[in-house]
Design a protein around this motif. Structure first.
Motif, PDB file in Angstrom:
ATOM      1  N   LYS A  43      -9.304   6.103   2.841  1.00 36.54           N
ATOM      2  CA  LYS A  43      -8.667   6.997   1.881  1.00 36.54           C
ATOM      3  C   LYS A  43      -9.365   6.921   0.529  1.00 36.54           C
ATOM      4  O   LYS A  43      -9.952   5.902   0.163  1.00 36.54           O
ATOM      5  CB  LYS A  43      -7.186   6.627   1.711  1.00 36.54           C
ATOM      6  N   PHE A  56       0.856  -1.175   0.000  1.00 37.25           N
ATOM      7  CA  PHE A  56       0.000   0.000   0.000  1.00 37.25           C
ATOM      8  C   PHE A  56       0.896   1.231   0.000  1.00 37.25           C
ATOM      9  O   PHE A  56       1.852   1.303   0.770  1.00 37.25           O
ATOM     10  CB  PHE A  56      -0.902   0.029   1.240  1.00 37.25           C
ATOM     11  N   ASP A  85       0.735   5.489   0.027  1.00 34.83           N
ATOM     12  CA  ASP A  85       0.047   6.771   0.076  1.00 34.83           C
ATOM     13  C   ASP A  85       0.756   7.700  -0.901  1.00 34.83           C
ATOM     14  O   ASP A  85       1.930   8.032  -0.725  1.00 34.83           O
ATOM     15  CB  ASP A  85       0.102   7.341   1.495  1.00 34.83           C
ATOM     16  N   ASN A  88      -9.614   6.415  -3.387  1.00 38.24           N
ATOM     17  CA  ASN A  88      -8.869   5.500  -4.250  1.00 38.24           C
ATOM     18  C   ASN A  88      -7.839   6.200  -5.120  1.00 38.24           C
ATOM     19  O   ASN A  88      -6.869   5.590  -5.558  1.00 38.24           O
ATOM     20  CB  ASN A  88      -9.840   4.704  -5.134  1.00 38.24           C
ATOM     21  N   LYS A 136       4.057   6.610   4.955  1.00 38.99           N
ATOM     22  CA  LYS A 136       2.923   5.849   5.465  1.00 38.99           C
ATOM     23  C   LYS A 136       2.636   4.610   4.625  1.00 38.99           C
ATOM     24  O   LYS A 136       1.572   4.004   4.745  1.00 38.99           O
ATOM     25  CB  LYS A 136       1.679   6.744   5.531  1.00 38.99           C
ATOM     26  N   SER A 137       3.557   4.257   3.758  1.00 38.76           N
ATOM     27  CA  SER A 137       3.373   3.066   2.944  1.00 38.76           C
ATOM     28  C   SER A 137       3.503   1.804   3.790  1.00 38.76           C
ATOM     29  O   SER A 137       4.030   1.833   4.898  1.00 38.76           O
ATOM     30  CB  SER A 137       4.396   3.051   1.798  1.00 38.76           C
ATOM     31  N   TRP A 140      -6.772   2.363   5.526  1.00 33.79           N
ATOM     32  CA  TRP A 140      -6.567   2.359   4.084  1.00 33.79           C
ATOM     33  C   TRP A 140      -7.894   2.421   3.342  1.00 33.79           C
ATOM     34  O   TRP A 140      -7.960   2.942   2.221  1.00 33.79           O
ATOM     35  CB  TRP A 140      -5.777   1.131   3.659  1.00 33.79           C
ATOM     36  N   ASP A 175      -5.928   8.494  -4.086  1.00 33.28           N
ATOM     37  CA  ASP A 175      -4.828   8.939  -3.221  1.00 33.28           C
ATOM     38  C   ASP A 175      -3.886   7.806  -2.844  1.00 33.28           C
ATOM     39  O   ASP A 175      -2.846   8.045  -2.231  1.00 33.28           O
ATOM     40  CB  ASP A 175      -5.369   9.578  -1.940  1.00 33.28           C
ATOM     41  N   ILE A 176      -4.255   6.575  -3.173  1.00 34.56           N
ATOM     42  CA  ILE A 176      -3.433   5.443  -2.762  1.00 34.56           C
ATOM     43  C   ILE A 176      -3.154   4.537  -3.954  1.00 34.56           C
ATOM     44  O   ILE A 176      -3.860   4.557  -4.961  1.00 34.56           O
ATOM     45  CB  ILE A 176      -4.112   4.613  -1.643  1.00 34.56           C
ATOM     46  N   TYR A 177      -2.089   3.763  -3.799  1.00 32.26           N
ATOM     47  CA  TYR A 177      -1.746   2.732  -4.776  1.00 32.26           C
ATOM     48  C   TYR A 177      -1.681   1.409  -4.039  1.00 32.26           C
ATOM     49  O   TYR A 177      -1.031   1.290  -2.999  1.00 32.26           O
ATOM     50  CB  TYR A 177      -0.403   3.036  -5.436  1.00 32.26           C
ATOM     51  N   CYS A 178      -2.379   0.410  -4.567  1.00 29.74           N
ATOM     52  CA  CYS A 178      -2.418  -0.905  -3.923  1.00 29.74           C
ATOM     53  C   CYS A 178      -2.005  -1.959  -4.942  1.00 29.74           C
ATOM     54  O   CYS A 178      -2.463  -1.946  -6.082  1.00 29.74           O
ATOM     55  CB  CYS A 178      -3.817  -1.189  -3.388  1.00 29.74           C
TER      56      CYS A 178
END
Length: 426
Positions: free
Chosen positions: A403, A99, A101, A405, A107-108, A400, A407-410
């Motif tokens: 947040k 994950f 941010d 979608n 914050k990953s 998670w 704004d984050i990478y999963c």
């Protein structure tokens, strides 16, 4: 020095009060100073000792490096590392989830699942937090116990067993990077293994293109993961192409899909030993409309030891999957199979707007939702049984899901059960 010595270490809580005298390199005498008792460890043949030690947990092997110079040298040898890797590969596989941010790299997070047995459960718990500083990163690559991810156009190599993180140098000699803005090119790093020289290598692809893909420029670079190495450009005359970010490693050869224009998809192979590239065009099904790149959903998979293209473009519309199997690479011969799912099996497909095929695990294709939703799940597509199974993922921290979608990478990847005790030289 051997198995009996290990047992002596476990049964004697007062090891600090013992003196140890070494005789030869396989035999030791332990003397209990207080009780005047002596244990003589019988000599064990080196090949048997190695077989015993390779079956220990990785943490124990790393801890036992301090037992003696001989053990430290043994555990650092290429033969023992490869033997340990092979033995550990016979255990259960596990999944990794990263994950990131996009606005705060610190914050990953990196999570690992519990080991997976021969059959997938209905739910899977990610209960191991492997996060370290400077984690972050896009697109996990997992191979031979190592994880590769990209941060700020730099490849990071992480060993979850030793917790070593190596940050490789940036690409300084690339013409594309020097001339283009960062948003105007795509850079991908693929990890592979040269089985002849027993070397880990990275392949870097750098591509820039016009909006309609009428003009494409690409560069290909190789980095050997050993001390003193540097980036080397290869295959300058190979046709320019835009790689798909997902890859398949088989027998020292890397395979990935790519696009040479807006409508032409090709399968690219790269031999990590010879550092040679090859390319063949992926066929189109007769009667199907020619779709542009962004409307095609495909990936390459291992289909019974053969390379195949898994096309799920029409899965939601028709309930079908086209499987293109490479029969003969030189003759450019393909075999097509069409799999049809029953309407009752399609509801997990309709529950999610977009699914990404992430390759095969235990003979099943893993389909992962593009966006992080709660409850989060992935789908296992059994090609032999033509069956689709939903597996819920548990253990993802609630923060998670709160947040946006965008704004984050999963990313989710699976690793074979091999563990590496190797420390990369930097």
């Amino acid at each position: 020095m051997g198995l009996s010595f290990l047992l002596a270490l476990k049964v004697q809580p007062r090891m600090t009060r013992m003196r140890r005298r070494r005789r030869r390199h396989h035999r030791e005498i332990l003397v209990d100073v207080e009780n005047s008792k002596t244990w003589v460890a019988p000599e064990i043949p080196l090949d048997l000792l190695i077989e015993i030690l390779t079956r220990l947990p990785a943490k124990s092997v790393l801890r036992f490096k301090c037992v003696s110079k001989f053990w430290s040298s043994l555990f650092s040898s290429r033969y023992f590392r490869n033997r340990f890797l092979m033995v550990s590969s016979q255990r259960h596989s596990r999944l990794y989830m990263s994950f990131m941010d996009l606005y705060n790299d610190s914050k990953s997070m990196l999570l690992s699942s519990a080991p997976i047995s021969s059959t997938f459960p209905s739910s899977l718990v990610f209960d191991q937090d492997l996060t370290i500083r400077k984690m972050g990163g896009f697109i996990l690559r997992v191979l031979r116990g190592f994880i590769c991810f990209t941060v700020d156009s730099k490849p990071h190599i992480y060993n979850p067993t030793t917790r070593q993180l190596v940050i490789l140098p940036a690409m300084e000699d690339s013409v594309i990077i020097a001339e283009e803005e960062e948003d105007n090119y795509e850079i991908f790093f693929f990890m592979g293994h040269d089985p002849v020289k027993d070397q880990l290598k990275l392949l870097c692809t750098i591509t820039t293109m016009s909006n309609d893909m009428g003009k494409i420029e690409s560069e290909l670079w190789v980095f050997v993961l050993e001390a003193g190495s540097s980036w080397k450009r290869v295959a300058k005359e190979f046709p320019p192409h835009l790689p798909h970010p997902f890859e398949l490693n088989m027998n020292g050869v890397l395979y990935y899909l790519a696009w040479t224009d807006m409508h032409t998809c090709v399968l690219v192979s790269f031999d990590f030993r010879s550092e040679e590239f090859n390319m063949i065009q992926v066929p189109r099904k007769a009667g199907d409309k020619i779709l542009p790149r962004l409307k095609k959903w495909m990936t390459q998979i291992d289909y019974g030891g053969k390379v195949a293209v898994f096309d799920l473009t029409y899965l939601r519309v028709r309930g079908t999957v086209d499987l293109w199997v490479v029969q003969d690479w030189r003759k450019k011969e393909w075999l097509r199979k069409t799999l049809v799912l029953q309407p009752s099996q399609l509801h997990p497909i309709f529950d999610n707007h977009r699914l990404i095929a992430k390759g095969t695990l235990k003979g099943k294709v893993i389909l992962v939702p593009r966006y992080l939703v709660s409850p989060f799940y992935f789908l296992c597509y059994d090609l032999q049984l033509n069956d689709l199974k939903k597996v819920e993922i548990k253990g993802i921290p609630d923060r998670w899901f709160s947040k946006h979608n965008m704004d984050i990478y999963c990313d989710i990847e699976f690793m074979n059960p091999s563990e590496s005790i190797e420390y990369l030289e930097t």
